[in-house]
Scaffold this motif. Sequence first.
Motif, PDB file in Angstrom:
ATOM      1  N   GLY A   1       6.198  -9.285  -5.067  1.00 39.16           N
ATOM      2  CA  GLY A   1       4.801  -9.228  -5.469  1.00 39.16           C
ATOM      3  C   GLY A   1       3.864  -8.876  -4.327  1.00 39.16           C
ATOM      4  N   ARG A   2       4.414  -8.454  -3.206  1.00 42.63           N
ATOM      5  CA  ARG A   2       3.596  -8.122  -2.030  1.00 42.63           C
ATOM      6  C   ARG A   2       4.052  -6.811  -1.397  1.00 42.63           C
ATOM      7  N   TRP A   3       3.069  -6.064  -0.943  1.00 53.97           N
ATOM      8  CA  TRP A   3       3.343  -4.908  -0.099  1.00 53.97           C
ATOM      9  C   TRP A   3       3.518  -5.419   1.327  1.00 53.97           C
ATOM     10  N   PRO A   4       4.537  -5.010   2.052  1.00 56.13           N
ATOM     11  CA  PRO A   4       4.562  -5.322   3.488  1.00 56.13           C
ATOM     12  C   PRO A   4       3.336  -4.692   4.153  1.00 56.13           C
ATOM     13  N   ALA A   5       2.633  -5.464   4.958  1.00 56.07           N
ATOM     14  CA  ALA A   5       1.330  -5.049   5.496  1.00 56.07           C
ATOM     15  C   ALA A   5       1.374  -3.714   6.223  1.00 56.07           C
ATOM     16  N   GLY A   6       2.343  -3.497   7.085  1.00 59.34           N
ATOM     17  CA  GLY A   6       2.432  -2.245   7.832  1.00 59.34           C
ATOM     18  C   GLY A   6       2.655  -1.044   6.928  1.00 59.34           C
ATOM     19  N   MET A   7       3.519  -1.214   5.947  1.00 57.80           N
ATOM     20  CA  MET A   7       3.793  -0.123   5.006  1.00 57.80           C
ATOM     21  C   MET A   7       2.552   0.178   4.171  1.00 57.80           C
ATOM     22  N   ARG A   8       1.895  -0.871   3.697  1.00 59.12           N
ATOM     23  CA  ARG A   8       0.683  -0.690   2.895  1.00 59.12           C
ATOM     24  C   ARG A   8      -0.388   0.014   3.737  1.00 59.12           C
ATOM     25  N   GLY A   9      -0.529  -0.395   4.993  1.00 60.88           N
ATOM     26  CA  GLY A   9      -1.508   0.232   5.871  1.00 60.88           C
ATOM     27  C   GLY A   9      -1.252   1.715   6.056  1.00 60.88           C
TER      28      GLY A   9
END
Length: 194
Positions: free
Chosen positions: A156-164
Amino acid sequence: MAYPASVSVETPDRVANWRPLVHWLLLIPHLIIFEVLQNVAWLLNVVGWVAIVFTGKLPKGLADFQSMYLRYSIRLYAYFDFLHEQYPPFAFDMTSADPGGTPVSAGLEPQLTNRNRLTVAFRLILAIPAAVFVVVTGLITTVLVVLGFFAVLFTGRWPAGMRGWVVSWHGVSLRFNAYLHLLTDQYPPFSLDA
């Protein structure tokens, strides 16, 4: 803003796990409209090209349509990449200013006068290096979206670095398309952070 086209996406910490499975289905009506808008945008690009080459000015109506088209497309892509959960509106505001109301904001500042006729005349050739950058970073983005699909599906979450990276790439895409659709003479930077 440093470049006359920018994107910001308000991404939540959590995205419903089922979203990656159905986002593409929910976008079918938008994709039909997008296809029509895309064809009109390219036809108007030719009209804008002729106008700039012969007068040095981009008509405001053409700039407003191209801005609406680019804003609409970036909202669809951000939703398709399940960066947020709010369904994109069927909004066709013919202004360069983003009317807001969505998690995706596309800031566009079209250059209407004092255009460089020479760079516009050879825009397709000049855009080749930027297109290569967009394609290479786009391939990386595609891999990250596939990995993000599984991350969101299971956690249910995007990994922060990938999302960025994905959000930044949407900015790369918007800057390139603003240049290609003749909204600016400023060359798009070879950077995800511009």
